[in-house]
Design an enzyme around this catalytic site. Sequence first.
Site, PDB file in Angstrom:
ATOM      1  N   SER A  31      -3.350  -6.209  -1.432  1.00 17.31           N
ATOM      2  CA  SER A  31      -4.527  -6.456  -2.279  1.00 17.31           C
ATOM      3  C   SER A  31      -4.660  -7.947  -2.526  1.00 17.31           C
ATOM      4  O   SER A  31      -3.655  -8.670  -2.525  1.00 17.31           O
ATOM      5  CB  SER A  31      -4.348  -5.759  -3.628  1.00 17.31           C
ATOM      6  OG  SER A  31      -3.368  -6.432  -4.392  1.00 17.31           O
ATOM      7  N   ASP A  32      -5.889  -8.425  -2.724  1.00 18.28           N
ATOM      8  CA  ASP A  32      -5.993  -9.760  -3.297  1.00 18.28           C
ATOM      9  C   ASP A  32      -5.365  -9.662  -4.684  1.00 18.28           C
ATOM     10  O   ASP A  32      -5.252  -8.582  -5.266  1.00 18.28           O
ATOM     11  CB  ASP A  32      -7.444 -10.252  -3.357  1.00 18.28           C
ATOM     12  CG  ASP A  32      -7.497 -11.773  -3.540  1.00 18.28           C
ATOM     13  OD1 ASP A  32      -6.456 -12.369  -3.899  1.00 18.28           O
ATOM     14  OD2 ASP A  32      -8.571 -12.373  -3.328  1.00 18.28           O
ATOM     15  N   TRP A  33      -4.985 -10.813  -5.209  1.00 19.81           N
ATOM     16  CA  TRP A  33      -4.167 -10.814  -6.424  1.00 19.81           C
ATOM     17  C   TRP A  33      -4.958 -10.277  -7.619  1.00 19.81           C
ATOM     18  O   TRP A  33      -5.830 -10.950  -8.154  1.00 19.81           O
ATOM     19  CB  TRP A  33      -3.648 -12.224  -6.670  1.00 19.81           C
ATOM     20  CG  TRP A  33      -2.282 -12.469  -6.074  1.00 19.81           C
ATOM     21  CD1 TRP A  33      -1.213 -12.994  -6.746  1.00 19.81           C
ATOM     22  CD2 TRP A  33      -1.807 -12.220  -4.752  1.00 19.81           C
ATOM     23  NE1 TRP A  33      -0.114 -13.061  -5.923  1.00 19.81           N
ATOM     24  CE2 TRP A  33      -0.437 -12.599  -4.701  1.00 19.81           C
ATOM     25  CE3 TRP A  33      -2.377 -11.671  -3.599  1.00 19.81           C
ATOM     26  CZ2 TRP A  33       0.340 -12.462  -3.550  1.00 19.81           C
ATOM     27  CZ3 TRP A  33      -1.604 -11.543  -2.452  1.00 19.81           C
ATOM     28  CH2 TRP A  33      -0.268 -11.934  -2.436  1.00 19.81           C
ATOM     29  N   GLY A  34      -4.688  -9.033  -7.958  1.00 19.61           N
ATOM     30  CA  GLY A  34      -5.390  -8.421  -9.087  1.00 19.61           C
ATOM     31  C   GLY A  34      -6.608  -7.625  -8.659  1.00 19.61           C
ATOM     32  O   GLY A  34      -7.459  -7.291  -9.474  1.00 19.61           O
TER      33      GLY A  34
END
Length: 745
Positions: free
Chosen positions: A230-233
């Site tokens: 995932s992209d961060w968050g």
Amino acid sequence: MAPRDPADVTDLPLERKAVLLSGQDFWSTPPVEDAGLPSVVLTDGPHGVRRQAADFDRIGLLESLPATCFPPAVAVGSSWDADVAERIGTAVGREARALGVPVVLGPGVNIKRSPLCGRNFEYYSEDPLLTGVLGAAHVRGQQAQGVGASVKHFAANNQETQRMQVSADVDERTLREIYLPAFERIVTETRPATVMCAYNRVNGVYASQHHWLLTEVLREQWGFEGVVVSDWGAVDDRVAALRAGLDLQMPGDSGAGNRLVVEAVRAGELDEALVDRSARRVAALADLVTEPTGGFDVDAHHALARELAAQCAVLLKNDGAVLPLAPGTRVAVVGEFARTPRYQGGGSSHVNATRVDDALTSLREALPTVTFAPGFTLDGSGDAAALRNEALAAARDADVTVVFAGLAESDESEGFDRTTIDLPAAQVELIRAVAAAGPRTVVVLSSGSVVSLEGWHDDVDAVLAGFLLGQAGGSALADLLTGAVSPSGRLAETIPLRLEDTPSHLNFPGEQGHVRYGEGVMVGYRHFVTVDRPVRYPFGHGLGYTTVGTGDLRVTATGDDTATVSLTVTNTGERAGRHVVQVYVATTAGPVRRPARELRGFAKVSLQPGESRTVELRLDRRAFAYWDVREGGWVVAPGEYTVQVGASAAEVVAEAAVTLAGDTVVPELTLGSSVAEWFGHPVVGAQLLEGFLASMPDGAAEVHAGMLEMIGSMPMRRFAADFGAAVPPAELDRLVAVAQAARAG
Ligand code: BGC
């Protein structure tokens, strides 16, 4: 610790293997001792390693270990040179090995949909082919060093405004032709270790839980076997994300997401096989873990950064050959950026450079007389009138004034979009005043994306667009200005006359949670050349210090849907230089509106004065295809294709036509298909028309042929019901069966 067979993780108890599905902190996966798996560090990229110095429990973007800041993607895009991208990937890979980083997060291959996107500096181009070729080269270089890449941000992440919620509403043809091909090329050609899903939604669904994107397209159609991170968050619903195909959630959320996954399995709502599958994939990343090699050649990498940066800057204008600066020229350097360079963008990709070259120092080393006046301050403080007067005095005493203008770091960054493409007004005024005061003026631009040249372009003699060139950008610019190196960059994005002219303008950055990609495939130059709208400088434009002629263009079909192009380029000037061969394809074949021309091949070649080279490029099937939404696939329409060699997207210097047999598409036919589709059907249309006309009273055939046009859009079912006598239902059913058989066969 030697990794065991990663398949072993599936023998672990559910809770233990679920641990692998999220980070243990901001920048690493958890070790799983009982499976012999070490922790795997993943850090940014892409144009240098940003390995956080402090502990990984917090984000700490500005506290990273020193690493070389190579030219960011905006510059590499302008190099039009896969070799530049690959050498950067290789060097980043080497530094990552030295710093103990098995996965570097990059490259970013989103398309520049609007010049306003705050993160354009991290992306290559408005064109998918250029983006894909450069991105693939970067991954190839990096992964050859044993360091995994993370191709990002998948997909349709083309703005920063509301990036964590906005839905990019994009039709499938546009996704397939513009926003996905770079990812597709990289995945199919280079097998990246990971793909990072975007923050945004795509057509209403978060990219992180988009089954069609993460599983059907990425894995089933393109064959991706690595980890989707995932992209961060970016994870909203952990269980839905896992089901959709997202393997690794970053950063860690103290195990909250993993607990939900375990509960869902226990409740019978999630198949444990999905946990096993993702855990196995994440476990396989452990193979990339090696002991840090402990160092890299800082000087050699700085020299490399300088060499490559010089191949990225774009010479936009050079009236009266004011550049290169002749030896002995009295030069006034104006502009704070000459002494305080802007060389990379802000946000997660920010590299703690090992050193930074400024252009002023390098110019002083190369030329005997260089004066300097800052002209403006980066934060707008100071006595503007005094700064201006000092700059004008310097310009008056010089033969040539070089103004270093651009955007400050606070003007553009990850996290927000720009609202204007203008340079700060104070800089525009300064450029105009300097141009009026001194004999000759050169402007050097530093910015992460295009800036408007209006209001001052015609006042100056030369413009060199550096974009952001990395830590050695200052010395590289000096090399170009003095002629130690010839400029060879080409624009990877159009410089418009007005922001309002850009195709996404009315649909950027969207409203009420949605951004509608209303321009469809007409992104960047595709729009400008199709509607024939003037721009300041087109995509592909760029000058050198020499001239190059193109001849002997030959295009030969090599099959039903492929061709080769060969041409000769000759350096007709007096200096060595690099030239970019740009091959576009134009066609009106097929049932969909095509851009007036599209880049389908390119190559950068070095030429000594007088030297000629023959360049051969292969145009594969995709060079001619469009995405057919009805067929759900790529189709090459039979017909004529014009292969054009361009000095830019707006200037064709040679062209030749080729006729391709293309694909035989037997369209689906049902009673809901229109009358026109029935009569135009390649298999049954003629029979139907013959029967229809034969059933008409004598002499009425012509009248009825005219009538067909009028009722062409009527669904056949209604036509048959209302005008049924002419086409009996049984005959229609028979023809449907014939058409379907032909389609299947
Ligand atoms: C960015 C990614 C980056 C990640 C980790 C995110 O905010 O969108 O590109 O890799 O942070 O820093």
